[in-house]
Design an enzyme around this catalytic site. Structure first.
Site, mmCIF file in Angstrom:
data_model
loop_
_atom_site.group_PDB
_atom_site.id
_atom_site.type_symbol
_atom_site.label_atom_id
_atom_site.label_comp_id
_atom_site.label_asym_id
_atom_site.label_seq_id
_atom_site.Cartn_x
_atom_site.Cartn_y
_atom_site.Cartn_z
ATOM 1 C CD GLU A 206 -28.771 -20.665 -2.359
ATOM 2 O OE1 GLU A 206 -27.618 -21.018 -2.044
ATOM 3 O OE2 GLU A 206 -29.062 -19.483 -2.660
ATOM 4 C CG ASP A 208 -27.154 -22.899 0.546
ATOM 5 O OD1 ASP A 208 -27.287 -23.164 -0.658
ATOM 6 O OD2 ASP A 208 -26.949 -21.750 0.971
ATOM 7 C CD GLU A 211 -23.356 -22.465 1.014
ATOM 8 O OE1 GLU A 211 -22.768 -21.894 0.071
ATOM 9 O OE2 GLU A 211 -24.100 -21.872 1.822
ATOM 10 C CG HIS A 222 -30.608 -19.139 1.566
ATOM 11 N ND1 HIS A 222 -30.085 -18.071 2.257
ATOM 12 C CD2 HIS A 222 -29.651 -20.092 1.588
ATOM 13 C CE1 HIS A 222 -28.867 -18.353 2.671
ATOM 14 N NE2 HIS A 222 -28.573 -19.582 2.282
#
Length: 529
Positions: A206, A208, A211, A222
């Site tokens: 993942e 990001d 956010e 991640h």
């Protein structure tokens, strides 16, 4: 006993007793069109006829030949019919290259939680668009002006299967939003489009990209230990398991720049923001090793350099994500390969995910409270948000990806249906930051009262899969208008669907929102299912 299960092994285990799921005929699936742009330094930006599909769980499932929900004595019946989704009632709207996501929708005079999550489909409308960003960059505009404390308007990448797990037993696949996974390894009713009889967590790499709400923002990779989707059980789903749940985050506020991002600040969240994230490799190609992730912003025709970590942060002068920074701030991620692993996933291709959500279990404090932001510990309570800010929303628009330096300019890059040379101002790049050839706003260091080097989310926070089960459509969708919320604050906080509701060391809500119940996954984690 903990274990990590490959996608093929998980599928084999789940398919042994699963009958084919059918595509229904009562409600056609009509994913909203969303124009995106693929860019090159030589040819400028070319329109892509993309669309977005809402997550599988927001669709209506019913018995074959009836309208009853797909349940039997053992829970969810695999012999289901899946119908199309009602995007308006789910808080999703598109116009040209703009996508608007509403946290709440108005239904019969009462605001109800929608919390939509959508995925970018390829122009064929059947598979996900597998965006490859290694040695590339992505830019987009975001309006976070109404996102209050506790909200999270997110734009990120997950290494989902391109087909959404499409098989003879799952003909809908990506076209119906199947196959979600992320580094939090969520456990749901489905695993890659198949009934999750094994209780597997859906884990995958993942990235990001964004956010954020109007008060705080975080950029966080991640990495995970295997490619594509893996099914986990036990401790393999935990904080030192399959994936780096915390991640190596860059949050300007947490790094000492408390006057950098927010209403009226250097990056002014009262205005639209153009965000660019670039993924630099060791050899400058799209096949090299990822060595650095950089960020810049544009507002009012001015390029704004990324925040520079303050002297009290422990990382003075840091303005990007690098392996040395990540080794110091997120050592577990390095055991999974750190940026190298993340870069390999970016090179294989990942699915663009866009969502809006809030957190009844932790109030999103990991993002915007304490050392991470200016919000109080309780401002993010969804019960307060729905009462005080029921019309909160996020708009993502002008999504462009391609060669580094090709996706942004002070004047909007030209769009063509055929290859054409961009005449807009092109940026120059360095290994430490992305700067344009025009005016750049320098950042200043503001020492916080207390600084933490951890900017990542807690391992107990998961992105919700859905908040309510869709029901059979009976009337046309209700048009959302501004109104005061008529809901009342519950006597105690409740955890949302798929939210944490128990476990050793957990102090959040232990009661699940109706109709979900709290089920034990392991000694450290219980979840509303």
């Amino acid at each position: 006993m903990a274990s990590i299960i490959s996608l093929s092994a998980a599928a084999a285990a789940l398919f042994t007793s699963v009958a084919a799921q059918k595509i229904g005929t009562q409600v056609p699936e009509a994913p909203p069109a969303l124009t995106t742009y693929k860019c090159t330094t030589a040819g400028g930006c070319v329109q892509q006829a993309s669309s977005v599909v809402i997550d599988w769980n927001y669709h209506w499932f019913h018995e074959d030949g009836g309208v009853a929900a797909c349940n039997n004595a053992n829970g969810l019946d695999p012999s289901c019919v899946i119908e199309g989704a009602n995007y308006a009632s789910a808080g999703v709207a598109t116009s040209g290259d703009a996508l608007t996501l509403h946290q709440y929708v108005l239904n019969n005079g009462t605001y109800q939680n929608a919390s939509p999550r959508v995925y970018l489909l390829a122009p064929d409308g059947q598979n996900y668009d597998m965006i490859k960003l290694l040695g590339q960059e992505i830019s987009y505009d975001v309006d976070a002006s109404t996102l209050v404390c506790g909200e999270n308007g997110a734009l990120y990448l997950s290494e989902m299967d391109a087909t959404g797990g499409r098989t003879a037993a799952n003909p809908g696949g990506a076209a119906y939003g199947a196959g979600y996974c992320d580094a939090q390894c969520p456990v749901g009713d489905w695993f890659n489009g198949t009934v999750n009889t094994g209780g597997l967590g859906s884990c995958c790499n993942e990235m990001d990209l964004w956010e954020a709400n109007g008060r705080a923002t975080a950029l966080t990779p991640h990495p995970c230990s295997v490619n594509s989707i893996g099914g986990c059980t036990g401790s393999a789903c935990g904080s030192t398991g399959y994936c780096d749940k915390n991640g190596c985050g860059f949050n300007p506020y947490a790094l000492g720049q408390q006057g950098y991002y927010g209403p009226g600040l250097t990056v002014d969240t009262k205005k639209k923001i153009t965000v660019t994230t670039s993924f630099h490799t060791s050899d400058g190609t799209s096949t090299g090793t990822l060595t650095e992730i950089t960020r810049q912003y544009i507002q009012d025709g001015v390029v704004i350099a990324n925040a520079v970590a303050g002297s009290s942060s422990g990382f003075p002068g840091q303005n990007s994500l690098t392996d040395p920074y990540c080794s110091a701030s997120d050592s577990f991620g390095q055991t999974l390969g750190g940026l190298k692993t993340m870069g390999e996933a970016l090179g294989r291709g990942m699915v663009l995910v866009l969502s809006i959500w809030n957190d009844a279990g932790g109030y999103m404090t990991w993002l915007d409270s304490g050392n991470s932001g200016p919000c109080s510990a309780t401002e993010g309570n969804p019960s307060l948000i729905i009462q005080q800010n029921p019309t909160t929303y996020v708009v993502f628009s002008n999504i462009r990806y391609g060669d580094i330096g090709s996706t942004w300019s002070i004047s909007k890059p030209p769009v063509s249906s055929k290859s054409s040379t961009s005449t807009s101002v092109k940026p120059t790049t360095t290994s430490s930051q992305i700067l344009g050839s025009t005016t750049v706003v320098p950042t200043t260091t503001t020492k916080p009262t207390t600084v933490s080097t951890s900017t990542s989310k807690p391992t107990t926070t998961t992105k919700p899969t859905t908040t309510t089960k869709p029901a059979p459509p009976t009337t046309k969708s209700t048009t959302t208008t501004k109104s005061s919320a008529t809901t009342t604050k519950p006597s105690q906080p409740t955890a949302t669907h798929y939210g944490q509701c128990g476990g050793k060391g957990y102090s959040g809500p232990t009661v699940c929102a109706s109709p979900w119940t709290c089920k034990v996954s392991n000694d450290y984690y219980s979840q509303c299912l």
